[in-house]
Design a protein around this motif. Structure first.
Motif, mmCIF file in Angstrom:
data_model
loop_
_atom_site.group_PDB
_atom_site.id
_atom_site.type_symbol
_atom_site.label_atom_id
_atom_site.label_comp_id
_atom_site.label_asym_id
_atom_site.label_seq_id
_atom_site.Cartn_x
_atom_site.Cartn_y
_atom_site.Cartn_z
ATOM 1 N N GLY A 10 0.834 -1.195 0.000
ATOM 2 C CA GLY A 10 0.000 0.000 0.000
ATOM 3 C C GLY A 10 0.872 1.249 0.000
ATOM 4 O O GLY A 10 2.104 1.168 -0.051
ATOM 5 N N MET A 11 0.204 2.398 0.077
ATOM 6 C CA MET A 11 0.917 3.682 -0.044
ATOM 7 C C MET A 11 1.927 3.869 1.098
ATOM 8 O O MET A 11 3.101 4.136 0.867
ATOM 9 N N LEU A 12 1.480 3.719 2.333
ATOM 10 C CA LEU A 12 2.406 3.873 3.467
ATOM 11 C C LEU A 12 3.334 2.670 3.578
ATOM 12 O O LEU A 12 4.537 2.829 3.807
ATOM 13 N N ASP A 30 1.552 -8.485 2.133
ATOM 14 C CA ASP A 30 0.273 -7.863 1.754
ATOM 15 C C ASP A 30 -0.747 -8.984 1.564
ATOM 16 O O ASP A 30 -0.505 -10.126 1.968
ATOM 17 N N ILE A 31 -1.860 -8.656 0.939
ATOM 18 C CA ILE A 31 -2.979 -9.601 0.888
ATOM 19 C C ILE A 31 -2.604 -10.955 0.266
ATOM 20 O O ILE A 31 -3.186 -11.975 0.610
ATOM 21 N N ILE A 34 -0.734 -12.621 3.458
ATOM 22 C CA ILE A 34 -1.478 -12.742 4.716
ATOM 23 C C ILE A 34 -2.822 -12.032 4.559
ATOM 24 O O ILE A 34 -2.858 -10.899 4.076
ATOM 25 N N ASP A 35 -3.893 -12.704 4.936
ATOM 26 C CA ASP A 35 -5.188 -12.021 4.996
ATOM 27 C C ASP A 35 -5.500 -11.862 6.485
ATOM 28 O O ASP A 35 -5.818 -12.842 7.166
ATOM 29 N N ILE A 36 -5.401 -10.630 6.968
ATOM 30 C CA ILE A 36 -5.517 -10.431 8.421
ATOM 31 C C ILE A 36 -6.925 -10.707 8.953
ATOM 32 O O ILE A 36 -7.129 -10.773 10.152
ATOM 33 N N CYS A 57 -0.303 -1.709 8.446
ATOM 34 C CA CYS A 57 -0.747 -0.654 7.515
ATOM 35 C C CYS A 57 -1.923 -1.155 6.685
ATOM 36 O O CYS A 57 -2.417 -0.416 5.824
ATOM 37 N N ALA A 58 -2.344 -2.392 6.884
ATOM 38 C CA ALA A 58 -3.440 -2.945 6.076
ATOM 39 C C ALA A 58 -4.765 -2.352 6.545
ATOM 40 O O ALA A 58 -5.016 -2.250 7.742
ATOM 41 N N ILE A 98 -1.634 1.630 12.606
ATOM 42 C CA ILE A 98 -1.812 2.957 12.006
ATOM 43 C C ILE A 98 -3.290 3.325 12.071
ATOM 44 O O ILE A 98 -4.153 2.591 11.574
ATOM 45 N N SER A 99 -3.555 4.458 12.702
ATOM 46 C CA SER A 99 -4.945 4.915 12.825
ATOM 47 C C SER A 99 -5.104 6.289 12.166
ATOM 48 O O SER A 99 -4.222 6.719 11.421
ATOM 49 N N TYR A 124 -15.839 4.246 8.169
ATOM 50 C CA TYR A 124 -14.377 4.116 8.199
ATOM 51 C C TYR A 124 -13.862 4.498 9.589
ATOM 52 O O TYR A 124 -13.136 3.740 10.234
ATOM 53 N N LYS A 128 -12.092 2.039 12.388
ATOM 54 C CA LYS A 128 -10.708 2.290 12.796
ATOM 55 C C LYS A 128 -10.628 2.539 14.314
ATOM 56 O O LYS A 128 -9.696 2.093 14.973
ATOM 57 N N LEU A 150 -2.819 10.968 3.860
ATOM 58 C CA LEU A 150 -1.502 10.553 3.380
ATOM 59 C C LEU A 150 -1.337 10.787 1.882
ATOM 60 O O LEU A 150 -2.279 10.610 1.113
HETATM 61 N N1 LIG Z 1 -4.662 7.173 3.064
HETATM 62 C C1 LIG Z 1 -4.890 8.103 3.982
HETATM 63 O O1 LIG Z 1 -5.138 9.273 3.665
HETATM 64 C C2 LIG Z 1 -4.830 7.745 5.456
HETATM 65 C C3 LIG Z 1 -5.063 8.750 6.406
HETATM 66 C C4 LIG Z 1 -4.977 8.427 7.761
HETATM 67 C C5 LIG Z 1 -4.690 7.134 8.159
HETATM 68 N N2 LIG Z 1 -4.500 6.174 7.213
HETATM 69 C C6 LIG Z 1 -4.200 4.789 7.664
HETATM 70 O O2 LIG Z 1 -2.888 4.478 7.214
HETATM 71 C C7 LIG Z 1 -2.795 3.090 6.907
HETATM 72 C C8 LIG Z 1 -2.198 2.917 5.509
HETATM 73 O O3 LIG Z 1 -3.043 3.569 4.577
HETATM 74 P P1 LIG Z 1 -2.696 3.559 3.014
HETATM 75 O O4 LIG Z 1 -3.326 4.762 2.425
HETATM 76 O O5 LIG Z 1 -1.255 3.279 2.815
HETATM 77 O O6 LIG Z 1 -3.574 2.307 2.554
HETATM 78 P P2 LIG Z 1 -3.507 1.503 1.194
HETATM 79 O O7 LIG Z 1 -2.635 2.168 0.206
HETATM 80 O O8 LIG Z 1 -4.922 1.192 0.806
HETATM 81 O O9 LIG Z 1 -2.777 0.149 1.641
HETATM 82 C C9 LIG Z 1 -3.424 -0.822 2.413
HETATM 83 C C10 LIG Z 1 -2.909 -2.184 1.968
HETATM 84 O O10 LIG Z 1 -3.535 -3.187 2.774
HETATM 85 C C11 LIG Z 1 -3.940 -4.259 1.931
HETATM 86 N N3 LIG Z 1 -5.023 -5.011 2.533
HETATM 87 C C12 LIG Z 1 -6.371 -4.761 2.486
HETATM 88 N N4 LIG Z 1 -7.034 -5.716 3.140
HETATM 89 C C13 LIG Z 1 -6.115 -6.591 3.634
HETATM 90 C C14 LIG Z 1 -6.216 -7.779 4.394
HETATM 91 N N5 LIG Z 1 -7.392 -8.288 4.760
HETATM 92 N N6 LIG Z 1 -5.080 -8.421 4.722
HETATM 93 C C15 LIG Z 1 -3.868 -7.932 4.334
HETATM 94 N N7 LIG Z 1 -3.709 -6.808 3.591
HETATM 95 C C16 LIG Z 1 -4.836 -6.140 3.258
HETATM 96 C C17 LIG Z 1 -4.382 -3.546 0.665
HETATM 97 O O11 LIG Z 1 -4.467 -4.442 -0.416
HETATM 98 P P3 LIG Z 1 -5.556 -4.098 -1.584
HETATM 99 O O12 LIG Z 1 -5.110 -2.794 -2.173
HETATM 100 O O13 LIG Z 1 -5.401 -5.263 -2.489
HETATM 101 O O14 LIG Z 1 -6.880 -4.006 -0.901
HETATM 102 C C18 LIG Z 1 -3.287 -2.503 0.507
HETATM 103 O O15 LIG Z 1 -2.149 -3.010 -0.181
HETATM 104 C C19 LIG Z 1 -4.203 2.533 7.100
HETATM 105 O O16 LIG Z 1 -4.299 1.971 8.376
HETATM 106 C C20 LIG Z 1 -5.102 3.754 7.037
HETATM 107 O O17 LIG Z 1 -6.279 3.566 7.797
HETATM 108 C C21 LIG Z 1 -4.553 6.447 5.878
#
Ligand SMILES: NC(=O)c1ccc[n+]([C@@H]2O[C@H](COP(=O)([O-])OP(=O)(O)OC[C@H]3O[C@@H](n4cnc5c(N)ncnc54)[C@H](OP(=O)(O)O)[C@@H]3O)[C@@H](O)[C@H]2O)c1
Length: 284
Positions: A10-12, A30-31, A34-36, A57-58, A98-99, A124, A128, A150
């Motif tokens: 994912g992004m982070l 990642d998925i 592991i599927d959490i 970070c999932a 990560i919250s 959401y 969280k 992010l």
């Molecule tokens: N993005 C924001 O603006 C933001 C802001 C504040 C906090 N956060 C928090 O920061 C963290 C990282 O966010 P991000 O934007 O980097 O998210 P992201 O890019 O969507 O990355 C999340 C990753 O988790 C994977 N995933 C989803 N379901 C899963 C499962 N059941 N088991 C294992 N992996 C799984 C996703 O795979 P798929 O893509 O295949 O689903 C993806 O690769 C998250 O906790 C988010 O709540 C994000």
């Protein structure tokens, strides 16, 4: 130290793996690995690998998807967090969760500290927040890192949406109804590394310095890359953002800064560093 990063593609997660690999043995899962949401499999994988720390970070991050599928949001963001907390506790590992600033309703005029009352306004945020609570109940060795908005090196991130809209539509349409701190994932990755070094468990707000609206952010990105397209203020509903979001979700990061002696750079510094890495800007 061996660290498992979950949600590693994912992004982070991508920046985190890259940053931590400079100092630690890092396994990025990642998925596909592991599927959490699967408790037994999560337990088995973590027990076999025995990392000293797990960083989760999932998540299901898409706000509209969480609203449309609250059960899925709960399974990933809450039950998934609990499954990792159980697995971490079983092997005495640290867990970094990560919250988000979306656990707040955004009605406060002042910045939210770690003790501020939570009141999420959408699924959401609710899933969280519940994820935070199950981790606090299940795993003593936890860090909860609340961050916000992010942007990092993934194809559909906010900066690229702006650049692409300018390129394709000749105008960037943005809502003006939210104030947050846009946070560059590479800066956040460094902050998480510092937190692990400190070893003081608890909840920490960690965002870039400064705050802005989507409109301010878009104007800044366009200005930095020398584009002249305008930014048009629109209603959120016009870009299908129908789910309620907190209006002013600015986090007070003093606790993190006091502990580590480190502040994240201003969001504009993050944008410039991002643009340089993406070769959209040739000076920092
Ligand atoms: N993005 C924001 O603006 C933001 C802001 C504040 C906090 N956060 C928090 O920061 C963290 C990282 O966010 P991000 O934007 O980097 O998210 P992201 O890019 O969507 O990355 C999340 C990753 O988790 C994977 N995933 C989803 N379901 C899963 C499962 N059941 N088991 C294992 N992996 C799984 C996703 O795979 P798929 O893509 O295949 O689903 C993806 O690769 C998250 O906790 C988010 O709540 C994000």
């Amino acid at each position: 130290m061996k660290i498992v990063v979950v949600g590693a593609r994912g992004m982070l997660g991508t920046d985190l793996c890259q940053f931590l690999a400079q100092r630690f043995e890092v396994l990025g899962w990642d998925i596909d690995e592991i599927d959490i949401t699967n408790r037994q499999r999560t337990h088995d994988l973590i027990s076999n690998e025995k990392p000293e720390a797990i960083i989760n970070c999932a998540a299901l991050v898409n706000i509209e998807a969480c609203e449309a599928k609250p059960k899925t949001a709960w399974e990933i963001n809450t039950t998934g967090a609990q499954n990792l907390a159980l697995a971490a506790t079983h092997i005495d590992a640290d867990l970094v969760q990560i919250s988000t600033d979306y656990i707040f309703d955004g009605k406060s005029d002042s910045d939210y500290d770690e003790l501020a009352e939570q009141n999420p306004v959408n699924q959401y945020g609710r899933s969280k927040l519940a994820g935070e609570k199950v981790i606090q109940e299940t795993c003593g060795r936890h860090y909860i890192v609340r961050t916000a908005w992010l942007f990092g090196h993934s194809p559909d991130n906010y900066v690229m949406r702006i650049v692409n809209a300018a390129e394709i539509d000749g105008v960037v349409q943005m809502p003006n109804d939210q104030l947050e701190s846009p946070t560059y994932t590479y800066h956040l990755a460094e902050a998480i590394s510092r937190l692990i070094d400190e070893g003081t468990y608890g909840i920490y707000n960690v965002t870039s310095a400064g705050a802005c609206t989507r409109v301010d952010f878009a104007k800044y990105v366009l200005e930095e890359i020398g584009r002249s397209e305008s930014v048009k203020v629109i209603d959120s509903s016009e870009i299908e953002r129908t789910v309620k979001r907190p209006a002013r979700a600015v986090l007070n990061c003093e606790r993190f800064e006091h502990l580590t002696g480190h502040s994240l750079p201003h969001w504009q510094v993050g944008v410039r560093e991002y643009l340089v890495k993406e070769k959209l800007l040739f000076r920092e």
